[in-house]
Motif scaffolding. Sequence first.
Motif, PDB file in Angstrom:
ATOM      1  N   LEU A   1      29.466  27.505  54.775  1.00 50.71           N
ATOM      2  CA  LEU A   1      29.883  28.947  55.529  1.00 50.71           C
ATOM      3  C   LEU A   1      29.253  29.448  56.479  1.00 50.71           C
ATOM      4  O   LEU A   1      28.283  29.530  56.439  1.00 50.71           O
ATOM      5  CB  LEU A   1      29.708  29.697  54.496  1.00 50.71           C
ATOM      6  N   PHE A   2      30.442  30.748  57.550  1.00 53.21           N
ATOM      7  CA  PHE A   2      29.682  30.459  58.373  1.00 53.21           C
ATOM      8  C   PHE A   2      30.780  31.668  58.572  1.00 53.21           C
ATOM      9  O   PHE A   2      31.561  32.430  57.250  1.00 53.21           O
ATOM     10  CB  PHE A   2      29.897  30.653  59.161  1.00 53.21           C
ATOM     11  N   GLY A   3      30.420  33.088  59.732  1.00 52.73           N
ATOM     12  CA  GLY A   3      30.910  34.454  59.683  1.00 52.73           C
ATOM     13  C   GLY A   3      31.142  34.330  61.377  1.00 52.73           C
ATOM     14  O   GLY A   3      29.713  34.270  61.677  1.00 52.73           O
ATOM     15  N   GLU A   4      31.630  35.701  61.255  1.00 52.86           N
ATOM     16  CA  GLU A   4      31.319  35.671  62.655  1.00 52.86           C
ATOM     17  C   GLU A   4      31.920  37.405  62.853  1.00 52.86           C
ATOM     18  O   GLU A   4      33.152  37.893  61.893  1.00 52.86           O
ATOM     19  CB  GLU A   4      32.172  35.067  63.764  1.00 52.86           C
ATOM     20  N   VAL A   5      31.270  37.866  63.774  1.00 53.14           N
ATOM     21  CA  VAL A   5      32.003  39.516  64.100  1.00 53.14           C
ATOM     22  C   VAL A   5      32.297  39.663  65.398  1.00 53.14           C
ATOM     23  O   VAL A   5      31.125  39.566  65.783  1.00 53.14           O
ATOM     24  CB  VAL A   5      31.010  40.508  62.969  1.00 53.14           C
ATOM     25  N   GLY A   6      32.991  40.295  65.470  1.00 56.74           N
ATOM     26  CA  GLY A   6      33.272  40.959  67.347  1.00 56.74           C
ATOM     27  C   GLY A   6      33.689  41.720  67.429  1.00 56.74           C
ATOM     28  O   GLY A   6      34.595  42.799  67.244  1.00 56.74           O
ATOM     29  N   LEU A   7      34.310  41.996  69.239  1.00 60.83           N
ATOM     30  CA  LEU A   7      34.579  43.078  69.234  1.00 60.83           C
ATOM     31  C   LEU A   7      35.982  42.477  70.408  1.00 60.83           C
ATOM     32  O   LEU A   7      35.311  41.247  71.103  1.00 60.83           O
ATOM     33  CB  LEU A   7      33.804  43.931  70.550  1.00 60.83           C
ATOM     34  N   ARG A   8      37.396  42.588  70.415  1.00 61.13           N
ATOM     35  CA  ARG A   8      37.962  41.576  70.758  1.00 61.13           C
ATOM     36  C   ARG A   8      38.846  42.482  71.775  1.00 61.13           C
ATOM     37  O   ARG A   8      39.344  43.620  71.459  1.00 61.13           O
ATOM     38  CB  ARG A   8      38.896  41.026  69.820  1.00 61.13           C
ATOM     39  N   TYR A   9      39.519  42.348  73.223  1.00 59.03           N
ATOM     40  CA  TYR A   9      40.335  43.226  73.925  1.00 59.03           C
ATOM     41  C   TYR A   9      41.548  41.956  74.341  1.00 59.03           C
ATOM     42  O   TYR A   9      41.844  41.067  74.324  1.00 59.03           O
ATOM     43  CB  TYR A   9      39.797  43.276  75.155  1.00 59.03           C
ATOM     44  N   ASP A  10      42.981  42.888  73.442  1.00 62.41           N
ATOM     45  CA  ASP A  10      43.622  41.623  74.188  1.00 62.41           C
ATOM     46  C   ASP A  10      44.922  42.795  74.692  1.00 62.41           C
ATOM     47  O   ASP A  10      45.389  43.846  74.882  1.00 62.41           O
ATOM     48  CB  ASP A  10      44.981  41.827  72.575  1.00 62.41           C
ATOM     49  N   VAL A  11      45.238  41.743  75.671  1.00 69.75           N
ATOM     50  CA  VAL A  11      46.979  42.258  76.296  1.00 69.75           C
ATOM     51  C   VAL A  11      48.128  41.731  76.037  1.00 69.75           C
ATOM     52  O   VAL A  11      48.106  40.939  76.440  1.00 69.75           O
ATOM     53  CB  VAL A  11      46.614  43.356  77.679  1.00 69.75           C
TER      54      VAL A  11
ATOM     55  N   ASN B   1      41.503  41.371  61.967  1.00 68.79           N
ATOM     56  CA  ASN B   1      40.899  42.332  62.940  1.00 68.79           C
ATOM     57  C   ASN B   1      41.819  43.853  63.769  1.00 68.79           C
ATOM     58  O   ASN B   1      42.865  43.605  61.735  1.00 68.79           O
ATOM     59  CB  ASN B   1      41.584  41.513  64.111  1.00 68.79           C
ATOM     60  N   SER B   2      41.207  45.114  63.901  1.00 73.11           N
ATOM     61  CA  SER B   2      41.810  45.715  63.309  1.00 73.11           C
ATOM     62  C   SER B   2      42.903  46.381  65.319  1.00 73.11           C
ATOM     63  O   SER B   2      43.615  47.251  64.820  1.00 73.11           O
ATOM     64  CB  SER B   2      40.538  47.071  63.995  1.00 73.11           C
ATOM     65  N   THR B   3      43.953  45.319  65.380  1.00 70.06           N
ATOM     66  CA  THR B   3      44.557  45.640  66.648  1.00 70.06           C
ATOM     67  C   THR B   3      45.778  45.760  65.629  1.00 70.06           C
ATOM     68  O   THR B   3      45.872  45.810  65.044  1.00 70.06           O
ATOM     69  CB  THR B   3      44.448  44.076  67.131  1.00 70.06           C
ATOM     70  N   LYS B   4      45.839  47.166  66.926  1.00 70.83           N
ATOM     71  CA  LYS B   4      47.506  47.203  66.493  1.00 70.83           C
ATOM     72  C   LYS B   4      48.620  46.001  67.528  1.00 70.83           C
ATOM     73  O   LYS B   4      49.884  46.638  66.826  1.00 70.83           O
ATOM     74  CB  LYS B   4      47.373  48.931  67.431  1.00 70.83           C
ATOM     75  N   ASN B   5      47.945  45.349  68.697  1.00 71.94           N
ATOM     76  CA  ASN B   5      48.965  44.455  68.876  1.00 71.94           C
ATOM     77  C   ASN B   5      49.552  42.887  68.633  1.00 71.94           C
ATOM     78  O   ASN B   5      50.739  42.599  68.973  1.00 71.94           O
ATOM     79  CB  ASN B   5      48.541  44.018  70.635  1.00 71.94           C
ATOM     80  N   LEU B   6      48.761  42.570  67.398  1.00 72.69           N
ATOM     81  CA  LEU B   6      48.794  41.494  66.854  1.00 72.69           C
ATOM     82  C   LEU B   6      49.034  41.611  65.866  1.00 72.69           C
ATOM     83  O   LEU B   6      48.173  42.842  65.197  1.00 72.69           O
ATOM     84  CB  LEU B   6      47.729  40.153  67.673  1.00 72.69           C
ATOM     85  N   ASN B   7      48.734  40.380  65.723  1.00 69.80           N
ATOM     86  CA  ASN B   7      48.601  40.848  63.825  1.00 69.80           C
ATOM     87  C   ASN B   7      47.287  40.656  62.933  1.00 69.80           C
ATOM     88  O   ASN B   7      46.649  40.798  63.688  1.00 69.80           O
ATOM     89  CB  ASN B   7      48.764  38.634  62.839  1.00 69.80           C
ATOM     90  N   ASP B   8      47.299  40.989  61.743  1.00 73.24           N
ATOM     91  CA  ASP B   8      45.781  41.638  61.226  1.00 73.24           C
ATOM     92  C   ASP B   8      45.351  40.404  60.947  1.00 73.24           C
ATOM     93  O   ASP B   8      44.039  40.633  60.440  1.00 73.24           O
ATOM     94  CB  ASP B   8      45.494  42.493  60.309  1.00 73.24           C
ATOM     95  N   ARG B   9      45.913  39.357  60.387  1.00 74.07           N
ATOM     96  CA  ARG B   9      44.937  37.881  59.366  1.00 74.07           C
ATOM     97  C   ARG B   9      45.361  36.824  61.363  1.00 74.07           C
ATOM     98  O   ARG B   9      46.740  36.538  61.365  1.00 74.07           O
ATOM     99  CB  ARG B   9      45.901  37.525  58.822  1.00 74.07           C
ATOM    100  N   VAL B  10      44.861  35.973  61.401  1.00 77.72           N
ATOM    101  CA  VAL B  10      44.771  35.153  62.176  1.00 77.72           C
ATOM    102  C   VAL B  10      44.536  33.504  61.340  1.00 77.72           C
ATOM    103  O   VAL B  10      42.940  34.176  61.298  1.00 77.72           O
ATOM    104  CB  VAL B  10      44.741  34.880  63.762  1.00 77.72           C
ATOM    105  N   TYR B  11      45.173  32.670  60.697  1.00 76.98           N
ATOM    106  CA  TYR B  11      44.320  31.746  60.441  1.00 76.98           C
ATOM    107  C   TYR B  11      43.807  30.634  61.709  1.00 76.98           C
ATOM    108  O   TYR B  11      44.784  30.254  62.776  1.00 76.98           O
ATOM    109  CB  TYR B  11      44.914  30.653  59.135  1.00 76.98           C
TER     110      TYR B  11
END
Length: 94
Positions: free
Chosen positions: A2-12, A49-59
Motif C-alpha cells: 500500500l502506498f500514499g502520496e500527498v501534495g500540491l498541484r497547479y492546473d491551468v 483533490n480540491s481543485t475547482k477546474n477538474l474532476n475531484d477524483r482521478v483513477y
Amino acid sequence: HLFGEVGLRYDVVEGSSYVSKDDFSVYVRPGIRVAVTEKFELYGDIVFNSTKNLNDRVYGVGGYYNIFDILDLGLGVDISEDVNTYRGGVRLRW
C-alpha cells in the motif's frame, strides 16, 4: 504494498496568462502496487483533490520495469471524466 502520496498541484485549463489561487489544489493519492516479477511492477491508485477546474477524483494505472539495479522505466495513465493523462518517466532507486 500500500502506498500514499500527498501534495500540491497547479492546473491551468482555460489558457489564462496569470496565476490564480483557484488554479492550486491539494491532493491525496492512495494506491496499491504489486510486484508481478522481480523486474516488473503494476500499480493502481485514485487521486482525490480540491481543485475547482477538474474532476475531484482521478483513477490511475501503470507499471514500472527495472532496467538497471537503480533505474526503472515507467508508463501510466490517469483517467477521469474530463481528461485522460498519459505519462512516462524513470524512477531512481537506492
